[in-house]
Design an enzyme around this catalytic site. Sequence first.
Site, PDB file in Angstrom:
ATOM      1  N   GLU A   1      45.253  23.285  39.433  1.00 22.12           N
ATOM      2  CA  GLU A   1      44.290  24.571  39.678  1.00 22.12           C
ATOM      3  C   GLU A   1      44.705  25.736  38.652  1.00 22.12           C
ATOM      4  O   GLU A   1      45.837  25.973  38.533  1.00 22.12           O
ATOM      5  CB  GLU A   1      44.648  24.887  40.887  1.00 22.12           C
ATOM      6  CG  GLU A   1      43.271  24.950  41.891  1.00 22.12           C
ATOM      7  CD  GLU A   1      42.242  25.450  41.905  1.00 22.12           C
ATOM      8  OE1 GLU A   1      42.341  26.017  41.035  1.00 22.12           O
ATOM      9  OE2 GLU A   1      41.689  26.256  42.968  1.00 22.12           O
ATOM     10  N   ASP A   2      43.923  26.863  38.320  1.00 25.63           N
ATOM     11  CA  ASP A   2      44.116  27.526  37.394  1.00 25.63           C
ATOM     12  C   ASP A   2      44.428  28.917  38.516  1.00 25.63           C
ATOM     13  O   ASP A   2      45.509  29.334  38.342  1.00 25.63           O
ATOM     14  CB  ASP A   2      42.138  28.174  37.127  1.00 25.63           C
ATOM     15  CG  ASP A   2      41.715  28.518  38.103  1.00 25.63           C
ATOM     16  OD1 ASP A   2      41.382  27.432  38.919  1.00 25.63           O
ATOM     17  OD2 ASP A   2      41.113  29.347  38.090  1.00 25.63           O
TER      18      ASP A   2
ATOM     19  N   ASP B   1      44.564  31.943  45.318  1.00 24.15           N
ATOM     20  CA  ASP B   1      44.139  33.683  46.050  1.00 24.15           C
ATOM     21  C   ASP B   1      44.516  33.420  47.678  1.00 24.15           C
ATOM     22  O   ASP B   1      45.486  32.865  48.228  1.00 24.15           O
ATOM     23  CB  ASP B   1      42.814  33.574  45.300  1.00 24.15           C
ATOM     24  CG  ASP B   1      43.001  35.663  45.676  1.00 24.15           C
ATOM     25  OD1 ASP B   1      42.372  35.561  44.948  1.00 24.15           O
ATOM     26  OD2 ASP B   1      43.123  36.148  47.069  1.00 24.15           O
TER      27      ASP B   1
ATOM     28  N   PHE C   1      42.569  41.625  39.710  1.00 21.40           N
ATOM     29  CA  PHE C   1      41.206  40.194  39.021  1.00 21.40           C
ATOM     30  C   PHE C   1      40.935  40.222  37.784  1.00 21.40           C
ATOM     31  O   PHE C   1      41.521  40.715  36.858  1.00 21.40           O
ATOM     32  CB  PHE C   1      39.982  40.917  39.583  1.00 21.40           C
ATOM     33  CG  PHE C   1      38.846  39.001  39.648  1.00 21.40           C
ATOM     34  CD1 PHE C   1      38.643  39.223  40.762  1.00 21.40           C
ATOM     35  CD2 PHE C   1      38.470  39.304  38.093  1.00 21.40           C
ATOM     36  CE1 PHE C   1      37.612  37.683  40.837  1.00 21.40           C
ATOM     37  CE2 PHE C   1      37.291  37.967  39.101  1.00 21.40           C
ATOM     38  CZ  PHE C   1      37.052  36.678  40.198  1.00 21.40           C
TER      39      PHE C   1
ATOM     40  N   ARG D   1      35.287  33.569  30.414  1.00 17.28           N
ATOM     41  CA  ARG D   1      35.846  32.417  30.270  1.00 17.28           C
ATOM     42  C   ARG D   1      36.903  31.846  28.603  1.00 17.28           C
ATOM     43  O   ARG D   1      37.844  31.400  28.989  1.00 17.28           O
ATOM     44  CB  ARG D   1      34.924  31.328  30.949  1.00 17.28           C
ATOM     45  CG  ARG D   1      34.947  31.149  32.515  1.00 17.28           C
ATOM     46  CD  ARG D   1      34.516  29.399  33.049  1.00 17.28           C
ATOM     47  NE  ARG D   1      33.574  29.851  33.996  1.00 17.28           N
ATOM     48  CZ  ARG D   1      34.067  29.301  35.057  1.00 17.28           C
ATOM     49  NH1 ARG D   1      35.307  29.119  35.541  1.00 17.28           N
ATOM     50  NH2 ARG D   1      33.223  29.870  36.313  1.00 17.28           N
TER      51      ARG D   1
HETATM   52  C1  PRP Z   1      38.683  30.433  42.042  1.00 15.35           C
HETATM   53  C2  PRP Z   1      39.566  29.554  41.636  1.00 15.35           C
HETATM   54  C3  PRP Z   1      39.856  28.550  42.468  1.00 15.35           C
HETATM   55  C4  PRP Z   1      39.616  29.398  43.492  1.00 15.35           C
HETATM   56  C5  PRP Z   1      40.658  30.226  44.088  1.00 15.35           C
HETATM   57  O1  PRP Z   1      37.527  29.279  42.045  1.00 15.35           O
HETATM   58  O2  PRP Z   1      39.825  28.766  40.235  1.00 15.35           O
HETATM   59  O3  PRP Z   1      39.615  27.163  43.009  1.00 15.35           O
HETATM   60  O4  PRP Z   1      38.769  30.433  43.209  1.00 15.35           O
HETATM   61  O5  PRP Z   1      40.433  30.966  45.618  1.00 15.35           O
HETATM   62  P1  PRP Z   1      41.030  30.767  46.955  1.00 15.35           P
HETATM   63  O6  PRP Z   1      42.530  30.620  46.921  1.00 15.35           O
HETATM   64  O7  PRP Z   1      41.087  32.022  46.997  1.00 15.35           O
HETATM   65  O8  PRP Z   1      40.090  30.192  47.864  1.00 15.35           O
HETATM   66  P2  PRP Z   1      35.681  29.982  42.011  1.00 15.35           P
HETATM   67  O9  PRP Z   1      35.154  29.162  43.143  1.00 15.35           O
HETATM   68  O10 PRP Z   1      35.902  31.476  40.961  1.00 15.35           O
HETATM   69  O11 PRP Z   1      35.421  29.167  40.735  1.00 15.35           O
HETATM   70  P3  PRP Z   1      34.951  28.403  39.087  1.00 15.35           P
HETATM   71  O12 PRP Z   1      36.294  27.993  39.197  1.00 15.35           O
HETATM   72  O13 PRP Z   1      34.029  27.177  38.831  1.00 15.35           O
HETATM   73  O14 PRP Z   1      35.055  29.779  38.543  1.00 15.35           O
END
Ligand code: PRP
Length: 179
Positions: free
Chosen positions: A93-94, A97, A146, A159
């Site tokens: 994961e990146d 949250d 953020f 990105r």
């Molecule tokens: C973001 C991020 C994680 C997730 C974390 O993805 O890359 O996968 O949110 O959030 P959480 O812990 O509150 O669930 P996003 O849904 O923004 O999609 P993306 O990676 O395509 O930008």
Amino acid sequence: MRLLFSTEEIKEKVDDLASQIRGDYQGKKPLLVGLLKGSFVFLADLVRALDQPLEVDFVRLSSYGHGTESSGRVRVLHGLKTPVRGRDVLVVEDIVDTGHTLSYFLESLARRRPASLRVCTLLDKPCRRCVPVTIHYRGFTVEDVFVVGYGIDWAEEFRYLPAIYALEKAECASKTSSP
Ligand code: PRP
């Protein structure tokens, strides 16, 4: 925008995570599963730093939409194609949250009976957690800001930035009101 982690700091952290992972998966061929889109830069750097036999696959889940708040509802936009039964799976994961995205995905993976299931995230924002998730390999812990850059977006912007930045609230607001 405020710099949180420079390209040098990120590289050092990725190398450190890779060395931990390499030590734990000696003699194994883990399946690294990247959660798109945000993890694509991190995963690309991580596999090169790992420099060991492994497989890569991707899933695309979404819980945010175009905003800064997680909706708590996770949608599968592209599911995992590689069979995971009996595999050593490392989810990459990146950022974690609220934990909704990861929790949902880990539950669905666990049902497919992998030999092992671990999580590596570059960023962790524990102050925002709603759902508990176990993180085995953690890069940086971040405050409640953020973040953008190094694959992570704000409404699909930023990105491409090579470092990681905190987006100020005013910048989020101005972006929301622009087309
Ligand atoms: C973001 C991020 C994680 C997730 C974390 O993805 O890359 O996968 O949110 O959030 P959480 O812990 O509150 O669930 P996003 O849904 O923004 O999609 P993306 O990676 O395509 O930008």
